[in-house]
Design an enzyme around this catalytic site. Structure first.
Site, PDB file in Angstrom:
ATOM      1  N   HIS A 194       0.785  -1.240   0.000  1.00  0.00           N
ATOM      2  CA  HIS A 194       0.000   0.000   0.000  1.00  0.00           C
ATOM      3  C   HIS A 194       0.820   1.294   0.000  1.00  0.00           C
ATOM      4  O   HIS A 194       0.301   2.365  -0.350  1.00  0.00           O
ATOM      5  CB  HIS A 194      -0.932  -0.004   1.208  1.00  0.00           C
ATOM      6  CG  HIS A 194      -2.283   0.598   0.958  1.00  0.00           C
ATOM      7  ND1 HIS A 194      -2.492   1.645   0.067  1.00  0.00           N
ATOM      8  CD2 HIS A 194      -3.505   0.319   1.464  1.00  0.00           C
ATOM      9  CE1 HIS A 194      -3.779   1.969   0.059  1.00  0.00           C
ATOM     10  NE2 HIS A 194      -4.414   1.176   0.892  1.00  0.00           N
TER      11      HIS A 194
ATOM     12  N   TYR B 175     -13.950   4.934  10.230  1.00  0.00           N
ATOM     13  CA  TYR B 175     -13.075   5.501   9.190  1.00  0.00           C
ATOM     14  C   TYR B 175     -13.596   5.065   7.829  1.00  0.00           C
ATOM     15  O   TYR B 175     -13.867   3.883   7.620  1.00  0.00           O
ATOM     16  CB  TYR B 175     -11.676   4.940   9.444  1.00  0.00           C
ATOM     17  CG  TYR B 175     -10.555   5.362   8.522  1.00  0.00           C
ATOM     18  CD1 TYR B 175      -9.478   6.096   9.023  1.00  0.00           C
ATOM     19  CD2 TYR B 175     -10.510   4.979   7.184  1.00  0.00           C
ATOM     20  CE1 TYR B 175      -8.398   6.447   8.202  1.00  0.00           C
ATOM     21  CE2 TYR B 175      -9.449   5.334   6.365  1.00  0.00           C
ATOM     22  CZ  TYR B 175      -8.395   6.066   6.890  1.00  0.00           C
ATOM     23  OH  TYR B 175      -7.330   6.415   6.077  1.00  0.00           O
TER      24      TYR B 175
HETATM   25  O1  BUJ Z   1      -7.285   5.204   3.888  1.00  0.00           O
HETATM   26  C1  BUJ Z   1      -6.281   5.052   3.237  1.00  0.00           C
HETATM   27  O2  BUJ Z   1      -5.391   5.896   3.154  1.00  0.00           O
HETATM   28  C2  BUJ Z   1      -6.086   3.785   2.501  1.00  0.00           C
HETATM   29  C3  BUJ Z   1      -7.082   2.694   2.791  1.00  0.00           C
HETATM   30  C4  BUJ Z   1      -6.740   2.029   4.105  1.00  0.00           C
HETATM   31  N1  BUJ Z   1      -7.777   1.135   4.676  1.00  0.00           N
HETATM   32  C5  BUJ Z   1      -7.912  -0.074   3.848  1.00  0.00           C
HETATM   33  C6  BUJ Z   1      -7.337   0.738   6.011  1.00  0.00           C
HETATM   34  C7  BUJ Z   1      -9.100   1.774   4.784  1.00  0.00           C
HETATM   35  N2  BUJ Z   1      -7.009   1.740   1.704  1.00  0.00           N
HETATM   36  C8  BUJ Z   1      -7.999   1.554   0.851  1.00  0.00           C
HETATM   37  O3  BUJ Z   1      -9.043   2.108   0.994  1.00  0.00           O
HETATM   38  C9  BUJ Z   1      -7.768   0.595  -0.306  1.00  0.00           C
HETATM   39  C10 BUJ Z   1      -8.669  -0.565  -0.167  1.00  0.00           C
HETATM   40  C11 BUJ Z   1      -8.809  -1.372  -1.408  1.00  0.00           C
HETATM   41  C12 BUJ Z   1      -9.743  -2.522  -1.225  1.00  0.00           C
HETATM   42  C13 BUJ Z   1     -11.167  -2.072  -1.186  1.00  0.00           C
HETATM   43  C14 BUJ Z   1     -12.113  -3.199  -1.172  1.00  0.00           C
HETATM   44  C15 BUJ Z   1     -13.494  -2.811  -1.623  1.00  0.00           C
HETATM   45  C16 BUJ Z   1     -14.321  -4.021  -1.748  1.00  0.00           C
HETATM   46  C17 BUJ Z   1     -15.396  -3.970  -2.734  1.00  0.00           C
HETATM   47  C18 BUJ Z   1     -16.054  -5.285  -3.004  1.00  0.00           C
HETATM   48  C19 BUJ Z   1     -16.915  -5.869  -1.906  1.00  0.00           C
HETATM   49  C20 BUJ Z   1     -17.828  -6.911  -2.476  1.00  0.00           C
HETATM   50  C21 BUJ Z   1     -18.662  -7.630  -1.506  1.00  0.00           C
HETATM   51  C22 BUJ Z   1     -19.315  -8.829  -2.103  1.00  0.00           C
HETATM   52  C23 BUJ Z   1     -20.457  -9.402  -1.430  1.00  0.00           C
END
Ligand code: BUJ
Length: 637
Positions: free
Chosen positions: A353, A466
């Site tokens: 990340h 968050y």
């Molecule tokens: O906040 C930040 O600076 C970065 C964040 C950190 N954190 C993950 C801790 C929140 N990073 C991101 O947001 C990247 C995350 C990428 C993965 C996101 C996944 C989304 C899932 C969608 C699909 C779900 C489907 C469900 C099915 C039933």
């Protein structure tokens, strides 16, 4: 790569597309991430603190904030602004944010690396492991070629999507000098996004170093790293003039690797990338001293890592586990990203990340999904080339006793940690985006509110939450935090859980509506760089990096508490993605990757508290049913 050579060949074979507007056309004129006024930041901070504190605690935190605003905060803010004015090539958050990631000493797996699972290819036969791997490799390299040649369409958020297809717009914009191009797009309500992170998407690795890791990117490597059963192989996928290897040759290499790597190694080196970073940094030094420098260089500089797994997940939860952490021996978690293909052809990305955020990785996923399904390079019945000269090299490592025992320890620790984490998929089918939009509410706000009601229902309190929000609309923007817990969501949760029969449906609906409006406002503010988290983070970073004593404001237990995010969430929207998620960011919390689709919504949730996670998802279903009943005008029973 010289543009002259590749521009003469057929686009389809070398690029995902050739954009009229050059990839980096807007980079020079992107707006700068604003530093909010300290007064506004503290106001937003206090608004987010209020639901989390009792009256006395809140008064105390308010007093501390006031003192900060007049004292240390005022000075630090002024210095931050001065520093920012000297660094117009970047954003005020870029350095502190890299520093935050690279100084973290916890293992990257489970703590930082997220995963994204690609929707299966609509044509079943293309989901064969070798076919899918080959097609995705080729589409990925086409993406790389497009990026390198400035042919990749710049990321643009279109306020009015009709402009995205307009030739007139594109031809007009490309003629503008790069120093003003952003303003041209802005005039038609289009917002180009920062493209700086893409330079670390390929040929990159995080290198463990004592106390602070480093990022490494090779200039011109041509080889792919392939992992199978814990063994490492490299072979060139680009020839000496950057033509992509023929699909039949790529598949021939993959077949060779699968046949050769038919057993697990006694000591699987890759477990080391699951270790605490300082331990891994020390062992890496031993590896270098034991004569493994060339091999490590090949891993670090590889275009990306392909993990050809020997796993056949029995359901979505097993697939998610495979993509988030797998069994540890067939991953190199430090690579900027790994493309994982399971034995039955499911594909996903696990990414490190520190170098970049969801926007860049999602763009890559969207393009390679589209390209590999629309223009597959390898057909299911194609044969591998029998005349291919296999140029694959298996990387053999020299492992002394000390390294072997470090691998053994890493292996045991990793197995223990992954056993403790649960991951569950959840889906709710009664409504989705379309329904919520018809109710004139925000789909994202409704999902977030459902999580708030859920937590209140389960634990009888509200906690720091968050939601990640991209600030890629600004030069070197990263993310800002949306704080989904507010006084409004607290009141609404209390009303739905504790006063459900006392409140009229109209009253409850009105509360939901207010929550939705407030969330939308927070979302807009965060996307425009007007949250409070990053500003405060940068002020603290400035004080600490100058060796000054930490101001009292940051020592307030309320400040520490609000940064212990029990509910950590992130969402993304794409037909190319069917699962995605990340580990909880605290030992007593939940990590929720979610998606609000047209007619359903769902999430992948993780936690170290298995029973609580199961109960959370049961309560989430309950909360969504409550919201549905209210929106349908039915009184709650
Ligand atoms: O906040 C930040 O600076 C970065 C964040 C950190 N954190 C993950 C801790 C929140 N990073 C991101 O947001 C990247 C995350 C990428 C993965 C996101 C996944 C989304 C899932 C969608 C699909 C779900 C489907 C469900 C099915 C039933």
């Amino acid at each position: 790569m010289t543009e002259g050579i590749v521009s003469q060949v057929d686009t389809d074979h070398h690029f995902v597309h050739r954009s009229t507007i050059p990839t980096m056309h807007f980079q020079d004129s992107l707006p700068r991430l604003p530093i909010p006024k300290l007064e506004h930041t503290l106001k937003r901070y206090l608004a987010a603190q209020e639901p989390l504190l009792d009256d006395k605690q809140y008064r105390n935190t308010k007093r501390i904030a006031k003192e900060f605003e007049k004292g240390a905060g005022k000075r630090l803010h002024r210095e931050l602004v001065e520093l920012d004015e000297k660094n117009t090539h970047t954003s005020y958050i870029s350095d502190p944010w890299f520093n935050m990631y690279l100084s973290a000493r916890e293992p990257v797996v489970l703590n930082f690396n997220p995963f994204i699972s690609l929707t299966p290819d609509p044509r079943e036969a293309y989901n064969n492991q070798l076919v899918r791997a080959t097609n995705l490799i080729i589409s990925s390299i086409k993406f790389l070629n497009s990026l390198q040649n400035n042919y990749l369409r710049p990321d643009i958020y279109y306020g009015n999507p009709k402009w995205s297809e307009s030739r007139l717009f594109k031809n007009f914009i490309r003629l503008l000098p790069t120093s003003v191009s952003w303003y041209g797009a802005y005039m038609v309500n289009a917002y180009p996004l920062d493209m700086s992170q893409y330079k670390r998407l390929f040929r990159s690795s995080r290198i463990p170093k004592l106390n602070k890791d480093e990022l490494f990117t090779s200039e011109c490597s041509r080889h792919l790293l392939v992992m199978r059963n814990g063994h490492f192989y490299v072979f060139d996928v680009l020839d000496s003039v950057d033509n992509i290897l023929h699909p039949s040759e790529i598949v021939a290499h993959l077949i060779y690797i699968i046949q050769e790597a038919d057993h697990l190694p006694e000591f699987a080196l890759s477990y080391l990338t699951t270790e605490d970073r300082n331990i891994w940094a020390t062992v890496r030094q031993q590896l270098l001293e034991a004569g493994n420098e060339e091999n490590l260089k090949k891993i670090d500089s590889a275009i990306f890592c392909l993990c050809l797994d020997n796993i056949f997940p029995k359901d979505e939860d097993e697939l998610s586990q495979c993509l988030l952490h797998g069994n540890g021996f067939n991953r190199w978690f430090d690579k900027s990203f790994s493309l994982i293909i399971t034995g039955d052809g499911h594909a996903g990305i696990n990414f490190e990340h520190s170098w970049g955020d969801g926007v860049a990785v999602l763009r890559f996923v969207n393009e390679v999904y589209r390209n590999s399904t629309r223009h597959p390079a390898l057909l299911p019945h194609s044969r591998s080339s029998e005349t291919t000269v296999i140029t694959c090299e298996r990387l053999k490592f020299k492992l002394n006793d000390s390294i072997q025992s470090a691998i053994q320890v890493a292996h045991e620790k990793f197995d223990e940690r992954k056993k403790k984490m649960s991951m569950k998929r959840f889906q709710f089918r009664k409504f989705g985006k379309d329904y919520i939009v018809k109710q004139r509410m925000s789909p994202d706000a409704i999902f977030q509110l459902a999580c708030q009601i859920t937590f209140y229902r389960q634990f009888g309190k509200v906690v720091p939450s968050y939601e990640a929000c991209s600030t890629a609309a600004f030069k070197h923007g990263r993310t800002e935090t949306i704080r989904p817990t507010s006084m409004l969501t607290k009141q609404c949760s209390q009303a739905i859980v504790e006063e459900r029969r006392k409140r009229s449906v109209a009253e409850l609906r009105n509360m939901i509506d207010e929550c939705s409006k407030y969330h939308r406002r927070l979302q807009m503010e965060a996307a425009l760089g007007n949250g409070f988290d990053r500003h405060l983070f940068a002020l603290k970073h400035l004080a600490v990096s100058r060796g000054e004593p930490t101001p009292d404001f940051f020592l307030d237990t309320a400040y520490q508490k609000i940064n212990h995010n029990i509910i950590s969430t992130s969402t993304l929207q794409s037909p190319a993605v069917n699962l995605g998620g990340f580990g909880p960011v605290v030992s007593d919390g939940f990590g929720i990757g979610y998606h609000v689709s047209d007619n359903w919504l769902g999430c992948n949730a993780t936690s170290y508290l298995d029973e609580e996670l199961q109960e959370f998802l049961r309560c989430l279903e309950y909360s969504l049913n409550d919201i549905f009943d209210i929106l349908e005008g039915r009184p709650l029973m």
